[in-house]
Design a protein around this motif. Structure first.
Motif, PDB file in Angstrom:
ATOM      1  N   THR A  30     -32.342  27.814  11.992  1.00  0.00           N
ATOM      2  CA  THR A  30     -32.131  27.903  10.547  1.00  0.00           C
ATOM      3  C   THR A  30     -33.266  27.133   9.890  1.00  0.00           C
ATOM      4  O   THR A  30     -33.439  25.939  10.154  1.00  0.00           O
ATOM      5  CB  THR A  30     -30.778  27.303  10.127  1.00  0.00           C
ATOM      6  OG1 THR A  30     -29.718  28.039  10.740  1.00  0.00           O
ATOM      7  CG2 THR A  30     -30.619  27.352   8.607  1.00  0.00           C
ATOM      8  N   GLU A  31     -34.044  27.797   9.051  1.00  0.00           N
ATOM      9  CA  GLU A  31     -35.221  27.184   8.418  1.00  0.00           C
ATOM     10  C   GLU A  31     -34.872  26.795   6.984  1.00  0.00           C
ATOM     11  O   GLU A  31     -35.103  27.546   6.039  1.00  0.00           O
ATOM     12  CB  GLU A  31     -36.398  28.162   8.464  1.00  0.00           C
ATOM     13  CG  GLU A  31     -36.821  28.513   9.885  1.00  0.00           C
ATOM     14  CD  GLU A  31     -37.914  29.556   9.940  1.00  0.00           C
ATOM     15  OE1 GLU A  31     -38.004  30.383   8.993  1.00  0.00           O
ATOM     16  OE2 GLU A  31     -38.673  29.554  10.920  1.00  0.00           O
ATOM     17  N   PHE A  32     -34.311  25.602   6.826  1.00  0.00           N
ATOM     18  CA  PHE A  32     -33.884  25.162   5.496  1.00  0.00           C
ATOM     19  C   PHE A  32     -35.066  25.033   4.536  1.00  0.00           C
ATOM     20  O   PHE A  32     -34.905  25.235   3.324  1.00  0.00           O
ATOM     21  CB  PHE A  32     -33.143  23.824   5.603  1.00  0.00           C
ATOM     22  CG  PHE A  32     -31.774  23.935   6.230  1.00  0.00           C
ATOM     23  CD1 PHE A  32     -30.712  24.443   5.507  1.00  0.00           C
ATOM     24  CD2 PHE A  32     -31.566  23.543   7.537  1.00  0.00           C
ATOM     25  CE1 PHE A  32     -29.456  24.551   6.070  1.00  0.00           C
ATOM     26  CE2 PHE A  32     -30.309  23.645   8.116  1.00  0.00           C
ATOM     27  CZ  PHE A  32     -29.244  24.155   7.384  1.00  0.00           C
ATOM     28  N   PHE A  33     -36.250  24.724   5.058  1.00  0.00           N
ATOM     29  CA  PHE A  33     -37.419  24.549   4.193  1.00  0.00           C
ATOM     30  C   PHE A  33     -37.779  25.836   3.463  1.00  0.00           C
ATOM     31  O   PHE A  33     -38.440  25.810   2.426  1.00  0.00           O
ATOM     32  CB  PHE A  33     -38.626  24.066   5.007  1.00  0.00           C
ATOM     33  CG  PHE A  33     -39.101  25.070   6.024  1.00  0.00           C
ATOM     34  CD1 PHE A  33     -40.023  26.052   5.694  1.00  0.00           C
ATOM     35  CD2 PHE A  33     -38.617  25.036   7.320  1.00  0.00           C
ATOM     36  CE1 PHE A  33     -40.449  26.983   6.629  1.00  0.00           C
ATOM     37  CE2 PHE A  33     -39.045  25.954   8.278  1.00  0.00           C
ATOM     38  CZ  PHE A  33     -39.959  26.934   7.924  1.00  0.00           C
ATOM     39  N   ALA A  34     -37.361  26.984   4.001  1.00  0.00           N
ATOM     40  CA  ALA A  34     -37.707  28.271   3.409  1.00  0.00           C
ATOM     41  C   ALA A  34     -36.763  28.660   2.276  1.00  0.00           C
ATOM     42  O   ALA A  34     -37.010  29.637   1.567  1.00  0.00           O
ATOM     43  CB  ALA A  34     -37.701  29.356   4.485  1.00  0.00           C
ATOM     44  N   LEU A  35     -35.680  27.886   2.097  1.00  0.00           N
ATOM     45  CA  LEU A  35     -34.714  28.209   1.049  1.00  0.00           C
ATOM     46  C   LEU A  35     -35.184  27.642  -0.292  1.00  0.00           C
ATOM     47  O   LEU A  35     -35.639  26.503  -0.355  1.00  0.00           O
ATOM     48  CB  LEU A  35     -33.349  27.612   1.390  1.00  0.00           C
ATOM     49  CG  LEU A  35     -32.696  28.099   2.689  1.00  0.00           C
ATOM     50  CD1 LEU A  35     -31.424  27.301   2.950  1.00  0.00           C
ATOM     51  CD2 LEU A  35     -32.393  29.585   2.613  1.00  0.00           C
TER      52      LEU A  35
END
Length: 241
Positions: free
Chosen positions: A34-39
């Motif tokens: 899960t790439e939270f930085f991309a949200l």
């Protein structure tokens, strides 16, 4: 044979999975993230957008530049911590690295506060004297890569495994299935280059226990080995729980 399903939470673009990736791939692990930085910061994701806990055999939570307390600027932190609580309630294996260790602790009710001295660079941590052979085995002393401003309180039920002069809670354990590392045992030469690049852009470490960035650039490859190997043993340890 059932494949090991590994999921990791990533908070910084480009950080990747460090030394965990080749080790878990060699074990035949099926790795997702899960790439939270991309949200977008303003996006309020629902907990159902995160993986089904039943589909995760091992969770690894990576580091990040944000504070676990900064839910106003990173609203997904609240959802991430809720999911972590649910996952830990399932008694499945989990490892937290730097911010990841703080997220686990905070999800379980422990406070995260400014460390008296921010840590940046290689430093020594020492095994806590009173631990015994019922806990994750550690050498008496270990040189590790630090990169943090904040520190964690131990969550309820946690055992401190290692400490340093600058930061008391360096490694903790909960049961047999959860390990938290305040530092970065996963660090690789590529990962360190990314950390240095971020620090040059942000210049966020002041009056800290630190090495100069030009010296860190000259780190020899063999210096990463001990931390990487310890993390690989930690993965084996929590998977046996």
């Amino acid at each position: 044979m059932k494949k090991l399903k590994v999921h990791y939470f990533q908070h910084i673009a480009g950080e990747g999975f460090g030394s965990c990736y080749p080790y878990l791939k060699a074990m035949g692990g099926e790795i997702s993230a899960t790439e939270f930085f991309a949200l977008p910061k303003e996006l309020n994701i629902d907990i159902d957008a995160l993986p089904n806990i039943a589909d995760v055999d091992l969770l690894i939570i990576m580091g990040g530049a944000m504070s676990v307390n900064d839910e106003a600027n990173f609203p997904w932190l609240k959802i991430e911590k809720r999911w972590i609580r649910r996952y830990l309630a399932s008694q499945k294996p989990a490892i937290g690295l730097c911010l990841g260790a703080q997220l686990i602790a905070n999800a379980l009710g422990a406070r995260i506060t400014k460390n008296p001295i921010p840590e940046l660079g290689w430093s020594a941590v020492h095994k806590t004297v009173h631990i015994d052979d019922t806990t994750f085995p550690l050498p008496n002393d270990l040189e590790v890569m630090q990169w943090h401003h904040e520190t964690l309180e131990l969550p309820k039920g946690a055992i401190r495994l290692a400490e340093s002069k600058a930061c008391l809670n360096q490694i903790y354990q909960i049961g047999k299935n959860v390990l938290g590392f305040q530092f970065h045992p996963e660090i690789t030469p590529e990962g360190l280059s990314l950390f240095i690049k971020h620090e040059e852009e942000l210049n966020s470490f002041h009056e800290c226990a630190a090495q100069q960035l030009p010296l860190l650039r000259q780190t020899q490859k063999q210096r990463f080995t001990a931390g990487n190997q310890m993390l690989h043993r930690a993965i084996d340890y929590v998977l046996r729980a």
